[in-house]
Design an enzyme around this catalytic site. Structure first.
Site, PDB file in Angstrom:
ATOM      1  N   ARG A 195       0.814  -1.221   0.000  1.00 16.80           N
ATOM      2  CA  ARG A 195       0.000   0.000   0.000  1.00 16.80           C
ATOM      3  C   ARG A 195       0.847   1.271   0.000  1.00 16.80           C
ATOM      4  NH1 ARG A 195      -5.534  -0.770   1.548  1.00 16.80           N
ATOM      5  NH2 ARG A 195      -6.053  -2.809   0.769  1.00 16.80           N
ATOM      6  N   ARG A 230      -3.449   6.558   0.066  1.00 22.98           N
ATOM      7  CA  ARG A 230      -3.892   7.739   0.795  1.00 22.98           C
ATOM      8  C   ARG A 230      -2.843   8.416   1.663  1.00 22.98           C
ATOM      9  NH1 ARG A 230      -9.018   5.216   3.308  1.00 22.98           N
ATOM     10  NH2 ARG A 230      -7.651   3.443   3.011  1.00 22.98           N
ATOM     11  N   ARG A 254      -6.704  11.528  -7.340  1.00 20.51           N
ATOM     12  CA  ARG A 254      -7.930  10.736  -7.203  1.00 20.51           C
ATOM     13  C   ARG A 254      -9.181  11.573  -6.998  1.00 20.51           C
ATOM     14  NH1 ARG A 254      -8.936   6.212  -4.704  1.00 20.51           N
ATOM     15  NH2 ARG A 254     -11.008   7.017  -5.022  1.00 20.51           N
ATOM     16  N   ASP A 310      -6.485  -3.310  -7.445  1.00 17.30           N
ATOM     17  CA  ASP A 310      -7.034  -3.874  -6.209  1.00 17.30           C
ATOM     18  C   ASP A 310      -7.307  -5.351  -6.448  1.00 17.30           C
ATOM     19  OD1 ASP A 310      -8.213  -2.888  -3.437  1.00 17.30           O
ATOM     20  OD2 ASP A 310      -9.495  -4.483  -4.187  1.00 17.30           O
ATOM     21  N   TYR A 364     -14.769 -11.784   0.569  1.00 14.31           N
ATOM     22  CA  TYR A 364     -15.520 -10.584   0.160  1.00 14.31           C
ATOM     23  C   TYR A 364     -16.801 -10.964  -0.578  1.00 14.31           C
ATOM     24  CZ  TYR A 364     -11.653  -7.656   1.628  1.00 14.31           C
ATOM     25  OH  TYR A 364     -10.711  -7.030   2.393  1.00 14.31           O
TER      26      TYR A 364
END
Ligand code: 1CP
Length: 348
Positions: free
Chosen positions: A32, A36, A45, A81, A156
């Site tokens: 990651r 962010r 973004r 992702d 998921y």
């Protein structure tokens, strides 16, 4: 393996360490690392949904390259992702800000499994263009491709979103073992194709993320999950080094290696020298600074980085990383300092 490895990056510290070698410095990258924690990412973004940005080659390339330029890490990881290939073949899911992947119609029956569309290379054709831009700028620095492992993707799809206890997933696995195998088989095919597209486009290593495998006992992992992850590693062959990672997997490390990995990713709970004793001499290790330690004072961070570099000496090869992904509020300047420290200490 060696002759097939991308020639451009064959001598890079990451590729050498992944093959069990000791390069001139310990390679370092962060799970990651794009995302962010970087203001330049948040700016790019703005107003663009996560999965839309993953399908635009210009944005994928730029976001992938941002942490390499800023931190001087030894590898880029493709901005994408684990659920992106599912979205690309038409599964109705979205990544909700602050939550993660959310699936409109969770998978519960064989009919649901059979409704998951076939994966094709064309469905993720935008990867080719993105990787071409990325590798042109990276030069001798490797690009890591990745995919989700069948168990973590299944969680998921079955839970419908992020889950703490994975209770619906475990109930499905134990109550409907044949449907479970059908689902994991299909997910293995999807991730295999996604990885193959990235390798053919120019990725120099791949990582299979089984982030939530640590929720399982060793016996359950070996019976119900390992055969499917093994099939992915077998299918992609030896063209590039393969990394296998999960969180809370202290007891699963040898099985995760046996799935066909060259490198086993270790979270912060298990010291790397202990991981190597359990894995034996055939595997390099990757890890394992606790991402929360990056919020401590610098002397604490420095002590922890030095400890991990020392413990990593026990393994045939060591790729420095965090024990899981960069937390969004991490100070990016601290990440840059960690990269410098890893390089300085390991070169010295
Ligand atoms: O709007 C945003 O910025 C959304 C945040 C975000 C980002 C930046 C998500 C949602 N995914 C990503 C990118 C991403 N996902 C990368 C990029 C490359 C890099 O590392 O720099 C990678 C490798 C992933 C892989 C991924 N997605 C994993 C495996 C790694 C891990 O953290 O264990 C998992 C479990 C996911 C699911 C996911 N996607 C996003 C979130 C918030 C989550 C986790 C949700 C949960 O807790 O279950």
């Amino acid at each position: 393996m060696t002759e097939k490895i991308q020639a451009r990056t064959a001598a890079s510290p990451l590729v050498v360490a992944a093959q069990g070698g000791r390069p001139s410095r310990t390679p370092v990258w962060f799970m990651r690392q794009a995302g962010r924690s970087l203001p330049e990412y948040r700016k790019l973004r703005e107003g663009i949904a996560m999965l839309d940005s993953c399908m635009r080659p210009d944005l994928v390339a730029e976001i992938t390259l941002q942490p390499v330029r800023r931190h001087g890490v030894d590898a880029a990881i493709l901005f994408s992702d684990i659920v992106l290939p599912l979205k690309a073949i038409g599964v109705d899911l979205d990544i909700k800000p602050g939550i993660g992947p959310v699936v409109a119609e969770p998978v519960r029956t064989l009919a649901d499994v059979e409704r998951i569309p076939e994966m094709t290379r064309d469905a993720v054709g935008f990867i080719d263009e993105a990787v071409a831009i990325i590798t042109a700028e990276l030069g001798e620095t490797p690009l890591i491709g990745f995919a989700g492992a069948p168990f973590t993707l299944a969680s998921y799809l079955i839970e419908g979103g992020p889950s703490r206890n994975h209770e619906l997933t475990k109930a499905f696995m134990l109550s409907q073992p044949d449907v479970w195998d059908a689902l994991l088989g299909r997910l293995a095919e999807i991730s295999t194709t996604f990885l193959q597209v990235q390798i053919d486009a120019g990725a120099s290593a791949v990582q299979l993320f089984d982030s939530w495998a640590g929720a399982l006992s060793k016996a359950t992992y070996e019976t119900s999950v390992l055969p499917h992850s093994t099939r992915i590693f077998e299918a992609i062959g030896d063209a590039v080094p393969k990394i296998h990672f999960g969180v809370g997997t202290s007891l699963l490390l040898p099985s995760m290696g046996a799935a066909g990995a060259d490198v086993v990713g270790v979270d912060w709970r298990t010291p790397l020298d202990q991981a190597t004793r359990e894995l034996g001499p055939s595997y390099a290790v990757q890890g394992n600074l606790d991402p929360a330690v990056l919020f401590a004072d610098w002397p604490v961070i420095e002590r922890e980085v030095r400890r991990i570099l020392a413990e990593g000496q026990a393994a045939p090869g060591h790729i420095f990383n965090l024990g899981h992904g960069v937390l969004p509020s991490t100070d990016p300047d601290v990440l840059t300092r960690v990269v410098d420290l890893v390089h300085r200490v390991s070169e010295g």
